[in-house]
Write a protein that holds these residues in place. Structure first.
Motif, mmCIF file in Angstrom:
data_model
loop_
_atom_site.group_PDB
_atom_site.id
_atom_site.type_symbol
_atom_site.label_atom_id
_atom_site.label_comp_id
_atom_site.label_asym_id
_atom_site.label_seq_id
_atom_site.Cartn_x
_atom_site.Cartn_y
_atom_site.Cartn_z
ATOM 1 N N HIS A 1 0.837 -1.207 0.000
ATOM 2 C CA HIS A 1 0.000 0.000 0.000
ATOM 3 C C HIS A 1 0.870 1.255 0.000
ATOM 4 N N SER A 2 0.544 2.176 -0.904
ATOM 5 C CA SER A 2 1.249 3.454 -1.004
ATOM 6 C C SER A 2 0.187 4.544 -1.087
ATOM 7 N N HIS A 3 0.034 5.284 -0.012
ATOM 8 C CA HIS A 3 -1.065 6.240 0.135
ATOM 9 C C HIS A 3 -1.011 7.360 -0.907
ATOM 10 N N VAL A 4 -2.181 7.671 -1.489
ATOM 11 C CA VAL A 4 -2.296 8.795 -2.416
ATOM 12 C C VAL A 4 -2.441 10.090 -1.628
ATOM 13 N N ASP A 5 -2.347 11.215 -2.315
ATOM 14 C CA ASP A 5 -2.522 12.503 -1.646
ATOM 15 C C ASP A 5 -3.990 12.673 -1.238
ATOM 16 N N ARG A 6 -4.220 13.569 -0.326
ATOM 17 C CA ARG A 6 -5.550 13.783 0.256
ATOM 18 C C ARG A 6 -6.589 14.151 -0.804
ATOM 19 N N GLU A 7 -6.227 15.012 -1.740
ATOM 20 C CA GLU A 7 -7.159 15.446 -2.777
ATOM 21 C C GLU A 7 -7.627 14.270 -3.637
ATOM 22 N N THR A 8 -6.717 13.392 -3.993
ATOM 23 C CA THR A 8 -7.072 12.222 -4.797
ATOM 24 C C THR A 8 -8.010 11.310 -4.024
ATOM 25 N N SER A 9 -7.723 11.097 -2.761
ATOM 26 C CA SER A 9 -8.568 10.259 -1.925
ATOM 27 C C SER A 9 -9.979 10.835 -1.828
ATOM 28 N N ILE A 10 -10.081 12.123 -1.587
ATOM 29 C CA ILE A 10 -11.388 12.787 -1.484
ATOM 30 C C ILE A 10 -12.138 12.699 -2.809
ATOM 31 N N SER A 11 -11.436 12.917 -3.900
ATOM 32 C CA SER A 11 -12.054 12.862 -5.221
ATOM 33 C C SER A 11 -12.586 11.468 -5.529
ATOM 34 N N ARG A 12 -11.792 10.450 -5.267
ATOM 35 C CA ARG A 12 -12.224 9.074 -5.510
ATOM 36 C C ARG A 12 -13.446 8.726 -4.671
ATOM 37 N N ARG A 13 -13.395 9.083 -3.402
ATOM 38 C CA ARG A 13 -14.507 8.772 -2.500
ATOM 39 C C ARG A 13 -15.780 9.509 -2.912
ATOM 40 N N GLY A 14 -15.639 10.747 -3.330
ATOM 41 C CA GLY A 14 -16.794 11.520 -3.791
ATOM 42 C C GLY A 14 -17.420 10.911 -5.035
ATOM 43 N N TRP A 15 -16.583 10.515 -5.995
ATOM 44 C CA TRP A 15 -17.088 9.902 -7.219
ATOM 45 C C TRP A 15 -17.813 8.599 -6.900
ATOM 46 N N LEU A 16 -17.195 7.774 -6.067
ATOM 47 C CA LEU A 16 -17.789 6.479 -5.734
ATOM 48 C C LEU A 16 -19.108 6.653 -4.992
ATOM 49 N N GLU A 17 -19.168 7.584 -4.076
ATOM 50 C CA GLU A 17 -20.417 7.838 -3.350
ATOM 51 C C GLU A 17 -21.507 8.306 -4.314
ATOM 52 N N GLY A 18 -21.144 9.169 -5.260
ATOM 53 C CA GLY A 18 -22.102 9.627 -6.264
ATOM 54 C C GLY A 18 -22.629 8.476 -7.110
ATOM 55 N N GLU A 19 -21.747 7.563 -7.510
ATOM 56 C CA GLU A 19 -22.161 6.397 -8.296
ATOM 57 C C GLU A 19 -23.065 5.481 -7.489
ATOM 58 N N ARG A 20 -22.758 5.327 -6.219
ATOM 59 C CA ARG A 20 -23.604 4.483 -5.367
ATOM 60 C C ARG A 20 -24.988 5.100 -5.176
ATOM 61 N N MET A 21 -25.040 6.406 -5.027
ATOM 62 C CA MET A 21 -26.326 7.090 -4.889
ATOM 63 C C MET A 21 -27.131 6.982 -6.191
ATOM 64 N N LYS A 22 -26.465 7.137 -7.326
ATOM 65 C CA LYS A 22 -27.104 7.013 -8.630
ATOM 66 C C LYS A 22 -27.681 5.603 -8.796
ATOM 67 N N PHE A 23 -26.902 4.606 -8.426
ATOM 68 C CA PHE A 23 -27.343 3.221 -8.516
ATOM 69 C C PHE A 23 -28.569 2.982 -7.629
ATOM 70 N N ALA A 24 -28.522 3.499 -6.409
ATOM 71 C CA ALA A 24 -29.651 3.335 -5.482
ATOM 72 C C ALA A 24 -30.914 3.970 -6.049
ATOM 73 N N ARG A 25 -30.796 5.151 -6.656
ATOM 74 C CA ARG A 25 -31.965 5.796 -7.255
ATOM 75 C C ARG A 25 -32.522 4.964 -8.401
ATOM 76 N N GLU A 26 -31.623 4.378 -9.210
ATOM 77 C CA GLU A 26 -32.069 3.542 -10.332
ATOM 78 C C GLU A 26 -32.818 2.312 -9.839
ATOM 79 N N VAL A 27 -32.328 1.709 -8.778
ATOM 80 C CA VAL A 27 -32.927 0.483 -8.248
ATOM 81 C C VAL A 27 -34.254 0.784 -7.539
ATOM 82 N N MET A 28 -34.263 1.864 -6.778
ATOM 83 C CA MET A 28 -35.455 2.197 -5.983
ATOM 84 C C MET A 28 -36.534 2.885 -6.823
ATOM 85 N N GLY A 29 -36.170 3.320 -8.011
ATOM 86 C CA GLY A 29 -37.159 3.942 -8.892
ATOM 87 C C GLY A 29 -37.236 5.366 -8.635
#
Length: 76
Positions: free
Chosen positions: A48-76
């Protein structure tokens, strides 16, 4: 020490295609391009080699957005 792949330089959601929307990415240390790792599962990793804080925040934000989008698609 437990780590999450989403915070590692070796990890890529972009290289995972549609699997990324489900929270899986590709580790550059894996030989197989068809092997995926969970972005946020806590694991032990000696490489494991830690990325910078900005990259970590960006990745987490994108993934959370995709998960929310998926939940909306499934729940209608």
């Amino acid at each position: 020490m437990k780590v999450q792949c989403i915070d590692c330089q070796h990890f890529s959601l972009r290289d995972a295609g549609k699997m990324a929307r489900q929270g899986y990415g590709h580790c550059d240390l894996q030989k197989s391009k068809s092997s995926f790792e969970s972005a946020d599962f806590e694991r032990q990793c000696r490489e494991h080699s830690h990325v910078d804080r900005e990259t970590s925040i960006s990745r987490r934000g994108w993934l959370e957005g995709e998960r929310m989008k998926f939940a909306r698609e499934v729940m209608g």
